[in-house]
Design a protein around this motif. Sequence first.
Motif, PDB file in Angstrom:
ATOM      1  N   ARG A   1      44.159  18.091 -33.093  1.00  0.00           N
ATOM      2  CA  ARG A   1      42.927  18.399 -33.818  1.00  0.00           C
ATOM      3  C   ARG A   1      43.014  17.933 -35.259  1.00  0.00           C
ATOM      4  NH1 ARG A   1      40.004  23.404 -32.467  1.00  0.00           N
ATOM      5  NH2 ARG A   1      40.373  23.657 -30.254  1.00  0.00           N
TER       6      ARG A   1
ATOM      7  N   SER B   1      48.795  21.851 -27.569  1.00  0.00           N
ATOM      8  CA  SER B   1      47.542  22.437 -27.082  1.00  0.00           C
ATOM      9  C   SER B   1      47.706  22.821 -25.619  1.00  0.00           C
ATOM     10  CB  SER B   1      46.416  21.424 -27.239  1.00  0.00           C
ATOM     11  OG  SER B   1      45.225  21.948 -26.726  1.00  0.00           O
TER      12      SER B   1
ATOM     13  N   LYS C   1      45.267  22.916 -23.587  1.00  0.00           N
ATOM     14  CA  LYS C   1      44.201  22.264 -22.808  1.00  0.00           C
ATOM     15  C   LYS C   1      44.453  20.799 -22.660  1.00  0.00           C
ATOM     16  CE  LYS C   1      40.761  25.593 -24.081  1.00  0.00           C
ATOM     17  NZ  LYS C   1      39.486  25.864 -24.610  1.00  0.00           N
TER      18      LYS C   1
ATOM     19  N   GLN D   1      36.298  28.487 -34.020  1.00  0.00           N
ATOM     20  CA  GLN D   1      36.673  27.080 -34.229  1.00  0.00           C
ATOM     21  C   GLN D   1      35.994  26.197 -33.178  1.00  0.00           C
ATOM     22  OE1 GLN D   1      38.261  25.649 -36.624  1.00  0.00           O
ATOM     23  NE2 GLN D   1      39.328  27.326 -37.641  1.00  0.00           N
TER      24      GLN D   1
ATOM     25  N   ARG E   1      35.727  22.634 -30.886  1.00  0.00           N
ATOM     26  CA  ARG E   1      36.761  21.955 -30.103  1.00  0.00           C
ATOM     27  C   ARG E   1      37.248  20.638 -30.712  1.00  0.00           C
ATOM     28  NH1 ARG E   1      37.206  23.729 -24.647  1.00  0.00           N
ATOM     29  NH2 ARG E   1      35.673  25.347 -24.194  1.00  0.00           N
ATOM     30  N   ASP E   2      36.463  20.051 -31.628  1.00  0.00           N
ATOM     31  CA  ASP E   2      36.791  18.703 -32.088  1.00  0.00           C
ATOM     32  C   ASP E   2      37.443  18.626 -33.464  1.00  0.00           C
ATOM     33  OD1 ASP E   2      34.470  19.560 -33.324  1.00  0.00           O
ATOM     34  OD2 ASP E   2      33.511  17.604 -33.272  1.00  0.00           O
TER      35      ASP E   2
ATOM     36  N   GLU F   1      41.692  31.440 -36.175  1.00  0.00           N
ATOM     37  CA  GLU F   1      41.198  30.871 -34.923  1.00  0.00           C
ATOM     38  C   GLU F   1      39.738  31.212 -34.643  1.00  0.00           C
ATOM     39  OE1 GLU F   1      43.733  31.423 -31.512  1.00  0.00           O
ATOM     40  OE2 GLU F   1      45.486  31.490 -32.807  1.00  0.00           O
TER      41      GLU F   1
ATOM     42  N   TRP G   1      39.533  21.317 -36.684  1.00  0.00           N
ATOM     43  CA  TRP G   1      40.016  22.653 -37.064  1.00  0.00           C
ATOM     44  C   TRP G   1      39.660  22.863 -38.529  1.00  0.00           C
ATOM     45  CZ3 TRP G   1      42.017  26.075 -33.672  1.00  0.00           C
ATOM     46  CH2 TRP G   1      42.506  27.267 -34.187  1.00  0.00           C
TER      47      TRP G   1
END
Length: 144
Positions: A38, A142, A144, A13, A15-16, A10, A18
């Motif tokens: 992702r 996720s 978020k 990383q 946000r858009d 992790e 992985w």
Amino acid sequence: MADEDGSECERNQPRDVWFLAGTFGSHATRACTVPSGRPIAFPVVNFFGDGSDCAAFMSSAQGTVLLDGKAVEPETYQDNSVTVHSTQGNAVTGEEGRFTTAGCGLWVQLPSLELGAHALKVRGRSDDFSTGVDYALTVEASSK
């Protein structure tokens, strides 16, 4: 790249997408949790240097990728200009700074995976350099 078990998966990383790491020429087995939605990108085998170094590297570059037992075809990048932002003690460059170089290799870009467990096996080679990673991926909803 030095992460042997996936405990650093992790770290840093964006946000858009992985990113999954390759290795420095060894084999690793890693477990990684990926947030849903992702896309995933990773090298099969790659290199950076000048254009002639990339040409030599790519002349024998080959690799295989299996996702849940099904073959995935890597994309070939021959001699792309890349800008490297390196921090002090970076294991790849060994020094801090920013520079532009040629990047080349075999890469895979996957769309986001379905929720649940996935097995990813990556093998790459160019001349006497070889790399391999077995990922146990868990895609979770996720937050978020």
